[in-house]
Design a protein around this motif. Sequence first.
Motif, short mmCIF file in Angstrom:
data_model
loop_
_atom_site.label_atom_id
_atom_site.label_comp_id
_atom_site.label_asym_id
_atom_site.label_seq_id
_atom_site.Cartn_x
_atom_site.Cartn_y
_atom_site.Cartn_z
N GLN A 186 0.83 -1.21 0.00
CA GLN A 186 0.00 0.00 0.00
C GLN A 186 0.87 1.26 0.00
OE1 GLN A 186 -2.79 -0.45 3.23
NE2 GLN A 186 -4.06 -1.73 1.89
N ILE A 187 0.52 2.15 -0.88
CA ILE A 187 1.36 3.35 -1.08
C ILE A 187 0.53 4.62 -0.95
CG2 ILE A 187 2.72 4.60 -2.80
CD1 ILE A 187 3.63 1.81 -3.78
N LEU A 188 1.10 5.57 -0.23
CA LEU A 188 0.50 6.92 -0.13
C LEU A 188 1.34 7.86 -0.99
CD1 LEU A 188 -1.37 9.07 1.19
CD2 LEU A 188 0.25 9.18 3.07
N LEU A 189 0.68 8.53 -1.91
CA LEU A 189 1.37 9.45 -2.83
C LEU A 189 1.17 10.88 -2.38
CD1 LEU A 189 0.57 8.46 -6.53
CD2 LEU A 189 2.80 8.67 -5.46
N VAL A 190 2.25 11.61 -2.20
CA VAL A 190 2.14 13.00 -1.75
C VAL A 190 2.86 13.91 -2.73
CG1 VAL A 190 2.44 14.57 0.19
CG2 VAL A 190 2.21 12.12 0.62
N GLN A 211 -3.88 9.77 -1.71
CA GLN A 211 -3.12 10.82 -2.38
C GLN A 211 -3.29 12.10 -1.58
OE1 GLN A 211 -3.62 11.32 -6.65
NE2 GLN A 211 -4.51 9.28 -6.84
N ALA A 212 -2.21 12.86 -1.46
CA ALA A 212 -2.27 14.12 -0.74
C ALA A 212 -1.52 15.18 -1.53
CB ALA A 212 -1.67 13.97 0.65
N GLY A 213 -1.98 16.42 -1.41
CA GLY A 213 -1.36 17.52 -2.15
C GLY A 213 -0.56 18.46 -1.27
N ASP A 214 -0.52 18.18 0.04
CA ASP A 214 0.34 18.98 0.93
C ASP A 214 0.73 18.13 2.14
OD1 ASP A 214 -1.33 19.66 3.44
OD2 ASP A 214 -2.69 20.16 1.81
N GLY A 215 1.68 18.64 2.90
CA GLY A 215 2.27 17.86 3.98
C GLY A 215 1.31 17.54 5.12
#
Lengths: 214, 130
Positions: free
Chosen positions: A5-9, A34-38
Motif C-alpha cells: 500500500q502506497i501513499l502518494l504525496v 493521495q495528498a497535495g500537501d504535507g
Amino acid sequence: MPLAQILLVDDHELFRQGLAGLIDGQPDLQVVGQAGDGLDALAQACAKRPDLIIMDIKMPICDGLEATRLIREEWPEARIVMLTVHDDEEKLFEAIKAGATGYILKNVKSADFLSGIRSALAGDAVLPPKLATRLLAEFARLASRPRPLTEDEENLTAREEEVLALIAEGATDKEIALQLSLSIHTVKTHVRNILAKLHVASRRQAARWALSRS
Amino acid sequence: MMDRQPRSNAGMLSYMNEHTVLIIGESIFAETLAATLGQCHRVIVQASAPTLDAALDHLAQQIPDVVVIASANEVGVDAAGRLLLACPDLAIIHAGLDMDNVQVITSHSIGRRMADLIAAIEQLPIRSDT
C-alpha cells in the motif's frame, strides 16, 4: 499476496495522477491515498499506515521535509521515499535528517522509479548513484574531522595541558619533570589524569590526540 | 520514439473529434502523462519523443494538433521557439514539474502587410497590470 500500500504525496496533480495510474497498474502495488500537501499527508499516513509513502519536497502549507519529520514523530516506523526534482546534496541531507529512507529524482524513467519503490518496500535505502557518491564523500569528510571535545577533555587543567604538550613532543616523564620543575610522581599523576580525561589508553594515543587537535 | 499506428477508416468519424498529441520528454512525468492522456477518449497520443530533436524529426513526418512538453528539467520552454520555427501554427502546452501552472502557447500566421499587423495587435488583450 497482499498488495503493497502506497501513499502518494505531491502537489502537482498532473504528475501525481500519472504516478497513481502507473502504480495501480502494477500487480503488486496499490495507491491507498493521495495528498497535495504535507499536513494532509500526515493525517492520511497516521490513519492509513501505508507500507510506503512517496513524498514530494516542495509543497505548499507544509513541505515534504517537514511532513516527513512530523510523520516520523507520530509513527517512527514509517517508510518515506522522497521524490523530487532537487539533485543537490543539501536537500538530500535534509531529507535523511528528517527521516527519509530513500530519495528518487523525478527525472527517472518509470522502470527505475518502480524498481526504486520496490527496493524501498524491501527495506533497502534508495539513492541515485550520483547522490550516493556525494553522501559518501560527506560522510568521509565528517569522519576525518576531529571530534568535538567532551566535557572531560575540555576540563584539562593548565598544568595538564602543559604536560600533554610535552608528551606530544615525545618527552619522557623525567624530561617533563625537569622542564616543569615537578616531581616524577606529580608528572605520573598528571599523565594518568590526562589519559583518563581523554579516554585513551596510552601516552602515544594522547600525543596523537594532541596533534590532531592542533 | 514511440509512434501509434494510423487509424482505420472505420474510426474516421470519431477521429474528427479527437485531438492528436505529441509528447516531448523522457522522464517518468512524460511517460505517465502519455499513459494518462492515452486513456482519454478525446485524445490520441500520436507519439512520444524523448528529446526536442526527436520531436522535430516527428514533426517533419506528421503534425499533431498539440505538442505537450512534459518536462522534468530535461526540456525547457525555449524548445517552443524551435518547434514554432518548424511548424508556425503549432499549439504547444508546456507542463514542467517545477512550474505552478501549465502554460498554453498558441500562435497563428498573418500576412506581412501593416494592416494585418495592426489588426493582429488590436485583437490581442490589453494587459491590466501595465
